[in-house]
Design an enzyme around this catalytic site. Structure first.
Site, PDB file in Angstrom:
ATOM      1  N   TYR A   1       0.872  -1.174   0.000  1.00  0.00           N
ATOM      2  CA  TYR A   1       0.000   0.000   0.000  1.00  0.00           C
ATOM      3  C   TYR A   1       0.912   1.228   0.000  1.00  0.00           C
ATOM      4  O   TYR A   1       2.083   1.129  -0.361  1.00  0.00           O
ATOM      5  CB  TYR A   1      -0.894  -0.140   1.256  1.00  0.00           C
ATOM      6  CG  TYR A   1      -1.979   0.879   1.399  1.00  0.00           C
ATOM      7  CD1 TYR A   1      -2.864   1.131   0.357  1.00  0.00           C
ATOM      8  CD2 TYR A   1      -2.129   1.596   2.587  1.00  0.00           C
ATOM      9  CE1 TYR A   1      -3.866   2.080   0.501  1.00  0.00           C
ATOM     10  CE2 TYR A   1      -3.131   2.527   2.740  1.00  0.00           C
ATOM     11  CZ  TYR A   1      -3.994   2.773   1.693  1.00  0.00           C
ATOM     12  OH  TYR A   1      -4.971   3.707   1.831  1.00  0.00           O
TER      13      TYR A   1
ATOM     14  N   ARG B   1      -6.725  10.366 -10.299  1.00  0.00           N
ATOM     15  CA  ARG B   1      -5.949  11.050  -9.234  1.00  0.00           C
ATOM     16  C   ARG B   1      -5.452   9.958  -8.288  1.00  0.00           C
ATOM     17  O   ARG B   1      -6.109   9.657  -7.301  1.00  0.00           O
ATOM     18  CB  ARG B   1      -6.851  12.076  -8.527  1.00  0.00           C
ATOM     19  CG  ARG B   1      -6.169  13.002  -7.578  1.00  0.00           C
ATOM     20  CD  ARG B   1      -5.739  12.368  -6.254  1.00  0.00           C
ATOM     21  NE  ARG B   1      -6.758  12.279  -5.240  1.00  0.00           N
ATOM     22  CZ  ARG B   1      -6.794  11.300  -4.313  1.00  0.00           C
ATOM     23  NH1 ARG B   1      -5.910  10.317  -4.304  1.00  0.00           N
ATOM     24  NH2 ARG B   1      -7.737  11.291  -3.411  1.00  0.00           N
TER      25      ARG B   1
ATOM     26  N   LYS C   1      -5.756  -1.905  -2.177  1.00  0.00           N
ATOM     27  CA  LYS C   1      -6.838  -1.669  -1.202  1.00  0.00           C
ATOM     28  C   LYS C   1      -7.537  -3.001  -0.899  1.00  0.00           C
ATOM     29  O   LYS C   1      -7.894  -3.269   0.243  1.00  0.00           O
ATOM     30  CB  LYS C   1      -7.857  -0.669  -1.762  1.00  0.00           C
ATOM     31  CG  LYS C   1      -7.288   0.737  -1.947  1.00  0.00           C
ATOM     32  CD  LYS C   1      -7.640   1.665  -0.812  1.00  0.00           C
ATOM     33  CE  LYS C   1      -6.973   3.024  -0.965  1.00  0.00           C
ATOM     34  NZ  LYS C   1      -7.116   3.908   0.180  1.00  0.00           N
TER      35      LYS C   1
ATOM     36  N   GLU D   1     -12.493   4.851  -5.736  1.00  0.00           N
ATOM     37  CA  GLU D   1     -11.158   5.199  -5.233  1.00  0.00           C
ATOM     38  C   GLU D   1     -10.417   6.084  -6.221  1.00  0.00           C
ATOM     39  O   GLU D   1     -10.369   5.782  -7.425  1.00  0.00           O
ATOM     40  CB  GLU D   1     -10.359   3.892  -5.040  1.00  0.00           C
ATOM     41  CG  GLU D   1      -9.046   4.073  -4.314  1.00  0.00           C
ATOM     42  CD  GLU D   1      -9.229   4.519  -2.863  1.00  0.00           C
ATOM     43  OE1 GLU D   1     -10.054   3.909  -2.158  1.00  0.00           O
ATOM     44  OE2 GLU D   1      -8.557   5.472  -2.450  1.00  0.00           O
ATOM     45  N   ASP D   2      -9.845   7.126  -5.722  1.00  0.00           N
ATOM     46  CA  ASP D   2      -8.911   7.964  -6.473  1.00  0.00           C
ATOM     47  C   ASP D   2      -9.443   8.444  -7.821  1.00  0.00           C
ATOM     48  O   ASP D   2      -8.730   8.429  -8.844  1.00  0.00           O
ATOM     49  CB  ASP D   2      -7.551   7.232  -6.616  1.00  0.00           C
ATOM     50  CG  ASP D   2      -6.817   7.197  -5.272  1.00  0.00           C
ATOM     51  OD1 ASP D   2      -7.390   7.640  -4.257  1.00  0.00           O
ATOM     52  OD2 ASP D   2      -5.670   6.710  -5.228  1.00  0.00           O
TER      53      ASP D   2
ATOM     54  N   ASP E   1     -14.060   6.315  -0.931  1.00  0.00           N
ATOM     55  CA  ASP E   1     -13.070   6.163   0.126  1.00  0.00           C
ATOM     56  C   ASP E   1     -12.347   7.479   0.423  1.00  0.00           C
ATOM     57  O   ASP E   1     -12.046   7.783   1.579  1.00  0.00           O
ATOM     58  CB  ASP E   1     -12.064   5.102  -0.346  1.00  0.00           C
ATOM     59  CG  ASP E   1     -11.043   4.758   0.706  1.00  0.00           C
ATOM     60  OD1 ASP E   1     -11.404   4.713   1.887  1.00  0.00           O
ATOM     61  OD2 ASP E   1      -9.880   4.523   0.342  1.00  0.00           O
ATOM     62  N   ASP E   2     -12.052   8.257  -0.617  1.00  0.00           N
ATOM     63  CA  ASP E   2     -11.262   9.478  -0.405  1.00  0.00           C
ATOM     64  C   ASP E   2     -12.075  10.556   0.300  1.00  0.00           C
ATOM     65  O   ASP E   2     -11.535  11.335   1.078  1.00  0.00           O
ATOM     66  CB  ASP E   2     -10.740   9.992  -1.753  1.00  0.00           C
ATOM     67  CG  ASP E   2      -9.842   8.946  -2.380  1.00  0.00           C
ATOM     68  OD1 ASP E   2      -8.763   8.701  -1.850  1.00  0.00           O
ATOM     69  OD2 ASP E   2     -10.269   8.316  -3.377  1.00  0.00           O
TER      70      ASP E   2
ATOM     71  N   ASN F   1      -0.375  11.695   0.467  1.00  0.00           N
ATOM     72  CA  ASN F   1       0.352  10.481   0.096  1.00  0.00           C
ATOM     73  C   ASN F   1       0.926  10.623  -1.304  1.00  0.00           C
ATOM     74  O   ASN F   1       0.392  11.386  -2.105  1.00  0.00           O
ATOM     75  CB  ASN F   1      -0.614   9.275   0.082  1.00  0.00           C
ATOM     76  CG  ASN F   1      -1.135   8.983   1.470  1.00  0.00           C
ATOM     77  OD1 ASN F   1      -0.413   8.982   2.444  1.00  0.00           O
ATOM     78  ND2 ASN F   1      -2.447   8.754   1.568  1.00  0.00           N
TER      79      ASN F   1
HETATM   80  N1  LIG Z   1      -4.436  10.059   4.452  1.00  0.00           N
HETATM   81  C1  LIG Z   1      -5.431   9.587   3.745  1.00  0.00           C
HETATM   82  O1  LIG Z   1      -6.123   8.621   4.148  1.00  0.00           O
HETATM   83  C2  LIG Z   1      -5.761  10.199   2.437  1.00  0.00           C
HETATM   84  C3  LIG Z   1      -4.912  11.083   1.839  1.00  0.00           C
HETATM   85  N2  LIG Z   1      -5.240  11.632   0.643  1.00  0.00           N
HETATM   86  C4  LIG Z   1      -4.259  12.510   0.023  1.00  0.00           C
HETATM   87  O2  LIG Z   1      -4.759  13.816  -0.032  1.00  0.00           O
HETATM   88  C5  LIG Z   1      -4.151  14.487  -1.117  1.00  0.00           C
HETATM   89  C6  LIG Z   1      -5.205  15.300  -1.829  1.00  0.00           C
HETATM   90  O3  LIG Z   1      -6.195  14.482  -2.414  1.00  0.00           O
HETATM   91  P1  LIG Z   1      -7.464  15.155  -3.138  1.00  0.00           P
HETATM   92  O4  LIG Z   1      -8.162  16.043  -2.186  1.00  0.00           O
HETATM   93  O5  LIG Z   1      -8.298  14.126  -3.748  1.00  0.00           O
HETATM   94  O6  LIG Z   1      -6.704  15.938  -4.293  1.00  0.00           O
HETATM   95  P2  LIG Z   1      -6.993  17.314  -4.997  1.00  0.00           P
HETATM   96  O7  LIG Z   1      -5.950  17.482  -6.028  1.00  0.00           O
HETATM   97  O8  LIG Z   1      -8.411  17.399  -5.396  1.00  0.00           O
HETATM   98  O9  LIG Z   1      -6.787  18.384  -3.834  1.00  0.00           O
HETATM   99  C7  LIG Z   1      -5.596  19.045  -3.566  1.00  0.00           C
HETATM  100  C8  LIG Z   1      -5.953  20.368  -2.932  1.00  0.00           C
HETATM  101  O10 LIG Z   1      -4.752  21.003  -2.549  1.00  0.00           O
HETATM  102  C9  LIG Z   1      -4.777  22.327  -3.009  1.00  0.00           C
HETATM  103  N3  LIG Z   1      -3.429  22.811  -3.258  1.00  0.00           N
HETATM  104  C10 LIG Z   1      -2.628  22.507  -4.307  1.00  0.00           C
HETATM  105  N4  LIG Z   1      -1.501  23.230  -4.217  1.00  0.00           N
HETATM  106  C11 LIG Z   1      -1.588  23.964  -3.103  1.00  0.00           C
HETATM  107  C12 LIG Z   1      -0.738  24.905  -2.471  1.00  0.00           C
HETATM  108  N5  LIG Z   1       0.454  25.229  -2.986  1.00  0.00           N
HETATM  109  N6  LIG Z   1      -1.155  25.493  -1.330  1.00  0.00           N
HETATM  110  C13 LIG Z   1      -2.355  25.164  -0.817  1.00  0.00           C
HETATM  111  N7  LIG Z   1      -3.192  24.286  -1.353  1.00  0.00           N
HETATM  112  C14 LIG Z   1      -2.809  23.691  -2.485  1.00  0.00           C
HETATM  113  C15 LIG Z   1      -5.595  22.307  -4.280  1.00  0.00           C
HETATM  114  O11 LIG Z   1      -6.098  23.613  -4.592  1.00  0.00           O
HETATM  115  C16 LIG Z   1      -6.683  21.338  -3.871  1.00  0.00           C
HETATM  116  O12 LIG Z   1      -7.679  22.014  -3.154  1.00  0.00           O
HETATM  117  C17 LIG Z   1      -3.451  13.414  -1.949  1.00  0.00           C
HETATM  118  O13 LIG Z   1      -2.060  13.455  -1.695  1.00  0.00           O
HETATM  119  C18 LIG Z   1      -3.992  12.124  -1.412  1.00  0.00           C
HETATM  120  O14 LIG Z   1      -3.039  11.090  -1.459  1.00  0.00           O
HETATM  121  C19 LIG Z   1      -6.423  11.365   0.008  1.00  0.00           C
HETATM  122  C20 LIG Z   1      -7.300  10.476   0.560  1.00  0.00           C
HETATM  123  C21 LIG Z   1      -7.004   9.781   1.787  1.00  0.00           C
HETATM  124  C1  LIG Z   2      -5.077   6.885   1.109  1.00  0.00           C
HETATM  125  C2  LIG Z   2      -5.792   7.275  -0.074  1.00  0.00           C
HETATM  126  O1  LIG Z   2      -6.889   6.809  -0.332  1.00  0.00           O
HETATM  127  C3  LIG Z   2      -5.214   8.260  -0.949  1.00  0.00           C
HETATM  128  O2  LIG Z   2      -4.147   8.801  -0.655  1.00  0.00           O
HETATM  129  O3  LIG Z   2      -5.828   8.530  -1.985  1.00  0.00           O
HETATM  130 MG   LIG Z   3      -7.459   7.186  -2.274  1.00  0.00          MG
END
Ligand SMILES: NC(=O)C1=CN([C@@H]2O[C@H](COP(=O)(O)OP(=O)(O)OC[C@H]3O[C@@H](n4cnc5c(N)ncnc54)[C@H](O)[C@@H]3O)[C@@H](O)[C@H]2O)C=CC1
Ligand SMILES: CC(=O)C(=O)O
Ligand SMILES: [Mg+2]
Length: 556
Positions: free
Chosen positions: A101, A155, A173, A244-245, A267-268, A414
């Protein structure tokens, strides 16, 4: 897959569906998700013994230097002997989870078309529009299917559009569903939808395994998704679907479009919302113990306002409402920052999903500097879902630490190389006071003679138990109350030892026990919402229901 099922699939059809389009005859067809029966006497060495073989497998795994080589080894082991693969997972969760993962699965996705060896999962492309049902029927274990993880690769983690190379995320997953919640391996269906990719590098790569065309417009994708979901419910009537993603616009659009009609969750948005609420509640207890500030006084600042950021904000808001706050009071606890800075009404047009949390109490010039925003908002918690590495730099963490005796800092992006900060940095810059959880794992650290434990705020703690509860209750849809129950079930699962060590998430080694607790909460919530279809479970008390849940878990 049984041998009988294998021969029912016309080779040319199996080849089309179960291998990516681009393999084009280069690849010999071989489908073998189910391990072969034990070889007859004489076909294995005389001293082959399961327990010793386990030691041999773990030694082989550890002999590889690179994480991606370990991933490839584990993939081959899963093909050859899935019992051994899951035994190793269950007995070495903390070591193996980062390999199957995040973070390693990110590299496995990027390199998927180069490292591809054999079919795994279902690939459905735009070219299958109009006959998606026919394609789904080629899946060899239709009756057994209970859970599908579906990505369109748009994504993947924070790595952007990876097209058909997103398949390993669905596979990874589902391996965690098996290891973490005892879902039977043969009832899992990894799916990658191919609607093109806007990844120029992949489009130019002769080895890329997906369609060689840009992503189609949303209207065409929506028609495709409608057909896909109708056919999924026909071919797999007992299936729960995890989206997912998908990129943020699609993630919200398709969750809204399908969540009332089918058992589906994103999931996200929802899994991440649940896991972060859970970690936040445990962190807020520690932080409030130091500051004397009640939960209702916390202010949470998000860097990142995509599917994950807004998913978490929504979950926190709904929790604050349950605590008796009005919608406005709950909303006002939350501040979003995106790539243009603080999100507020007077800034100009914005995407629909941000509007609920757009601030009405600020109307000055755009505010972009994170330190300035922190000084203005005075948050107790800073959550990163931005994909911006090192966004939580020394001035940011020092400012949070000046405002809070125990600042809550969760860099959740991530894979690990996109984390907003690292654990040791957060410790140094906060003078050891930080309450920390990250999306991908970091090692424990010693500071001033004390061992400090990072939390892993990752939806992997929630989706296995949420899925198990939804499957066992045969839920017709996944309600907000079920997601919330999963979150609170996780928050309450810390044991005394973990609490004493200031941990905000339980040890991953206890995932099976945690998943059964979460499944219990989810089943009860499904019953309360009236979406359960396995009515016999209603008459069981909690002890009997937990026994039932455990009895249904598959063990290697
Ligand atoms: N820990 C966890 O369980 C999870 C972590 N994630 C992580 O969250 C991250 C974002 O995922 P999503 O929301 O789907 O992506 P996304 O691309 O839709 O969102 C990214 C956000 O960050 C903002 N952003 C980009 N550059 C920026 C900057 N310089 N300053 C401030 N904000 C900025 C964008 O405007 C957008 O609002 C990914 O890295 C993903 O791996 C996602 C789901 C679960
Ligand atoms: C953990 C997860 O679902 C993500 O980073 O998109
Ligand atoms: Mg995800």
């Amino acid at each position: 897959m049984s041998a009988a099922a294998a021969v029912q699939i016309a080779p040319q059809v199996a080849k089309r569906v179960l291998t990516p389009y681009w393999s084009n005859g280069v690849q010999k067809l071989k489908m073998a998700p189910t391990p072969p029966p034990k070889p007859a006497h004489g076909l294995t060495p005389p001293a082959l013994d399961d327990d010793i073989h386990k030691l041999r497998c773990i030694a082989q795994l550890r002999s590889k230097d690179k994480a991606i080589e370990k991933y490839i080894y584990l993939t081959q082991l899963k093909d050859a002997d899935h019992n051994m693969f899951y035994k190793l997972c269950l007995e070495n969760m903390a070591e193996i989870t980062p390999l199957i993962y995040t973070p390693t699965v990110g590299d496995a996705c990027i390199q998927f078309s180069h490292n591809y060896r054999r079919p795994e999962g279902l690939f459905i492309s735009l070219k299958d529009k109009g006959r998606i049902g026919q394609v789904l029927r080629n899946w060899p274990r239709q009756d057994e299917a209970r859970i599908a993880v579906v990505t369109d690769g748009s994504r993947i983690l924070g790595l952007g559009d990876l097209g058909v190379n997103g398949m390993p995320i669905s596979i990874g997953k589902l391996s965690l569903y098996v290891a973490g919640a005892g879902i039977r391996p043969s009832s899992t269906v990894p799916i990658c939808l191919d609607l093109g990719t806007d990844n120029k590098k992949f489009l130019e790569d002769p080895l890329y395994l997906g369609l060689r065309q840009p992503r189609v417009p949303m209207e065409i994708m929506t028609e495709f998704m409608e057909e896909f979901m109708v056919e999924m419910s026909r071919v797999f009537p007992k299936l729960l679907i995890q989206f997912e993603d998908f990129s943020t616009d699609k993630a919200f659009a398709y969750l809204d479009a399908f969540r009332e009609r089918y058992p589906v969750f994103n999931d996200d948005i929802q899994g991440t919302g649940a896991v972060v609420l859970s970690g936040f509640l445990n962190a807020a207890k520690l932080s409030s113990a130091a500051s004397g500030r009640p939960l209702s006084d916390h202010r949470i600042l998000f860097l990142g306002a995509g599917s994950a950021g807004v998913g978490v904000a929504t979950q926190l808001m709904s929790f604050f409402r349950l605590q008796g706050m009005s919608e406005q009071e709950a909303r006002e606890r939350i501040y979003l920052v995106d790539s243009q800075g603080l999100v507020y009404d007077n800034r100009g047009p914005m995407a629909e999903h941000k509007k609920l949390f757009s601030r009405k109490d600020y109307s000055g010039p755009p505010m972009k500097d994170l330190v300035q925003i922190i000084e203005t908002v005075q948050p107790t918690a800073l959550l990163g879902l931005s994909t911006i590495k090192s966004a939580f730099n020394q001035p940011v963490i020092e400012t949070m630490s000046a405002l809070n005796p125990r600042p809550i800092i969760f860099p959740l992006s991530n894979p690990v190389r996109l984390s907003e900060c690292e654990f040791d940095e957060a410790i140094q810059w906060s003078g050891g006071r930080v309450i920390f959880a990250s999306g991908s794992p970091f090692p424990e650290q010693d500071y001033n003679g004390k061992r400090l434990y990072p939390g892993q705020g990752n939806n992997m703690y929630v989706f296995p138990g949420l899925g198990l509860g939804a499957i066992l209750s045969r839920a017709s849809s996944v309600t907000d109350s079920m997601v919330e129950a999963a979150s609170l079930g996780l928050a309450n699962s810390l044991n005394d030892e973990e609490r004493a060590l200031d941990m905000v998430y339980p040890r991953i080694e206890r995932i099976r026990e945690i998943s059964s607790d979460i499944a219990l909460s989810v089943i009860r919530a499904a019953q309360k919402a009236g979406v359960d279809r396995h009515n016999d479970l209603r008459s069981m008390n909690d002890v009997a229901l937990v026994d039932f849940i455990k009895s249904r878990m598959w063990n290697p």
